[in-house]
Design a protein around this motif. Structure first.
Motif, short mmCIF file in Angstrom:
data_model
loop_
_atom_site.label_atom_id
_atom_site.label_comp_id
_atom_site.label_asym_id
_atom_site.label_seq_id
_atom_site.Cartn_x
_atom_site.Cartn_y
_atom_site.Cartn_z
N GLN A 1 8.93 18.37 80.55
CA GLN A 1 10.10 18.18 79.72
C GLN A 1 10.17 19.33 78.71
O GLN A 1 9.23 19.60 77.99
N VAL A 2 11.33 19.97 78.64
CA VAL A 2 11.53 21.05 77.70
C VAL A 2 11.76 20.49 76.31
O VAL A 2 12.56 19.55 76.12
N GLN A 3 11.08 21.05 75.34
CA GLN A 3 11.33 20.71 73.94
C GLN A 3 11.63 21.99 73.18
O GLN A 3 10.93 22.98 73.32
N LEU A 4 12.68 21.93 72.37
CA LEU A 4 13.11 23.07 71.57
C LEU A 4 13.04 22.70 70.11
O LEU A 4 13.52 21.62 69.71
N THR A 5 12.47 23.58 69.31
CA THR A 5 12.32 23.33 67.87
C THR A 5 12.83 24.52 67.09
O THR A 5 12.28 25.62 67.20
N GLU A 6 13.89 24.29 66.30
CA GLU A 6 14.46 25.36 65.48
C GLU A 6 13.86 25.34 64.09
O GLU A 6 13.44 24.30 63.58
N SER A 7 13.91 26.50 63.44
CA SER A 7 13.52 26.61 62.04
C SER A 7 14.22 27.82 61.45
O SER A 7 14.77 28.66 62.18
N GLY A 8 14.21 27.90 60.12
CA GLY A 8 14.73 29.07 59.45
C GLY A 8 16.06 28.91 58.75
O GLY A 8 16.53 29.85 58.10
N GLY A 9 16.68 27.75 58.88
CA GLY A 9 17.94 27.56 58.19
C GLY A 9 17.76 27.45 56.69
O GLY A 9 16.63 27.42 56.18
N GLY A 10 18.87 27.40 55.97
CA GLY A 10 18.80 27.26 54.52
C GLY A 10 20.10 27.62 53.86
O GLY A 10 21.14 27.73 54.50
N LEU A 11 20.02 27.79 52.55
CA LEU A 11 21.18 28.13 51.73
C LEU A 11 21.07 29.60 51.34
O LEU A 11 20.03 30.05 50.85
N VAL A 12 22.15 30.34 51.54
CA VAL A 12 22.17 31.76 51.21
C VAL A 12 23.53 32.13 50.66
O VAL A 12 24.55 31.49 51.01
N GLN A 13 23.58 33.13 49.82
CA GLN A 13 24.85 33.60 49.30
C GLN A 13 25.55 34.48 50.33
O GLN A 13 24.92 35.09 51.21
N ALA A 14 26.86 34.54 50.22
CA ALA A 14 27.63 35.41 51.10
C ALA A 14 27.10 36.85 51.01
O ALA A 14 26.77 37.34 49.93
N GLY A 15 27.01 37.48 52.17
CA GLY A 15 26.44 38.82 52.25
C GLY A 15 24.95 38.84 52.52
O GLY A 15 24.40 39.91 52.82
N GLY A 16 24.32 37.70 52.42
CA GLY A 16 22.88 37.62 52.63
C GLY A 16 22.51 37.50 54.09
O GLY A 16 23.36 37.57 54.99
N SER A 17 21.20 37.30 54.31
CA SER A 17 20.66 37.25 55.67
C SER A 17 19.74 36.05 55.84
O SER A 17 19.12 35.59 54.89
N LEU A 18 19.67 35.59 57.09
CA LEU A 18 18.71 34.57 57.48
C LEU A 18 18.26 34.88 58.90
O LEU A 18 19.01 35.49 59.68
N ARG A 19 17.05 34.44 59.23
CA ARG A 19 16.58 34.55 60.61
C ARG A 19 16.18 33.18 61.11
O ARG A 19 15.31 32.52 60.52
N LEU A 20 16.83 32.76 62.16
CA LEU A 20 16.51 31.49 62.80
C LEU A 20 15.52 31.73 63.94
O LEU A 20 15.58 32.76 64.62
N SER A 21 14.64 30.76 64.12
CA SER A 21 13.67 30.82 65.21
C SER A 21 13.78 29.54 66.02
O SER A 21 14.13 28.48 65.48
N CYS A 22 13.47 29.64 67.29
CA CYS A 22 13.48 28.48 68.17
C CYS A 22 12.35 28.63 69.18
O CYS A 22 12.31 29.61 69.93
N SER A 23 11.45 27.69 69.16
CA SER A 23 10.34 27.74 70.10
C SER A 23 10.54 26.72 71.21
O SER A 23 11.05 25.62 70.97
N LEU A 24 10.13 27.09 72.40
CA LEU A 24 10.25 26.22 73.57
C LEU A 24 8.86 25.81 74.04
O LEU A 24 7.97 26.67 74.14
N SER A 25 8.69 24.55 74.30
CA SER A 25 7.42 24.06 74.84
C SER A 25 7.69 23.15 76.02
O SER A 25 8.79 22.64 76.19
N GLY A 26 6.67 22.99 76.85
CA GLY A 26 6.77 22.09 77.98
C GLY A 26 7.07 22.75 79.30
O GLY A 26 6.86 22.15 80.35
N ARG A 27 7.60 23.95 79.26
CA ARG A 27 7.92 24.69 80.47
C ARG A 27 7.70 26.18 80.21
O ARG A 27 7.40 26.60 79.11
N THR A 28 7.87 26.98 81.26
CA THR A 28 7.68 28.42 81.13
C THR A 28 8.90 29.06 80.47
O THR A 28 9.98 29.10 81.06
#
Length: 123
Positions: free
Chosen positions: A1-28
């Motif tokens: 069974q594939v499981q996906l887990t996101e992280s990295g969200g949040g509150l940022v001001q306009a013009g700013g940056s964020l990096r989201l990550s998503c890891s997959l487990s359970g399959r290749t």
């Protein structure tokens, strides 16, 4: 069974940056095309970016082209979404999704989804 887990969200001001990550487990991980989608309150879920299994092909929604970059690390089983020059209209819950087939920009063609991570851009 594939499981996906996101992280990295949040509150940022306009013009700013964020990096989201998503890891997959359970399959290749390298067998799956990966996509990022978002859903703002009262709106349908929409395509943001997608990347092929090898990382050699990427696709972007016109609204994020030139500001967002999707990438993947097959050794680390992780896909990323680097978001720069963020705008208030980028505010949404962001979801990663996987597809055991060719890359797609269509929500319904992805079979596995993460739980989502909130991104809020203040003006």
């Amino acid at each position: 069974q594939v499981q996906l887990t996101e992280s990295g969200g949040g509150l940022v001001q306009a013009g700013g940056s964020l990096r989201l990550s998503c890891s997959l487990s359970g399959r290749t991980f390298s067998s799956y095309a990966m996509g990022w989608f978002r859903q703002a309150p009262g709106k349908e879920r929409e395509f943001v970016a997608a990347i092929s299994q090898s990382g050699g092909s990427t696709y972007y929604a016109d609204s994020v082209k030139g500001r967002f970059t999707i990438s993947r690390d097959n050794a680390g089983n992780t896909v990323y979404l680097q978001m720069n020059s963020l705008k208030p209209e980028d505010t949404a819950v962001y979801y990663c999704a996987s597809r055991y087939s060719r890359t797609s920009v269509v929500v319904a063609e992805y079979g596995y989804w993460g739980q989502g991570t909130q991104v809020t851009v203040s003006s």
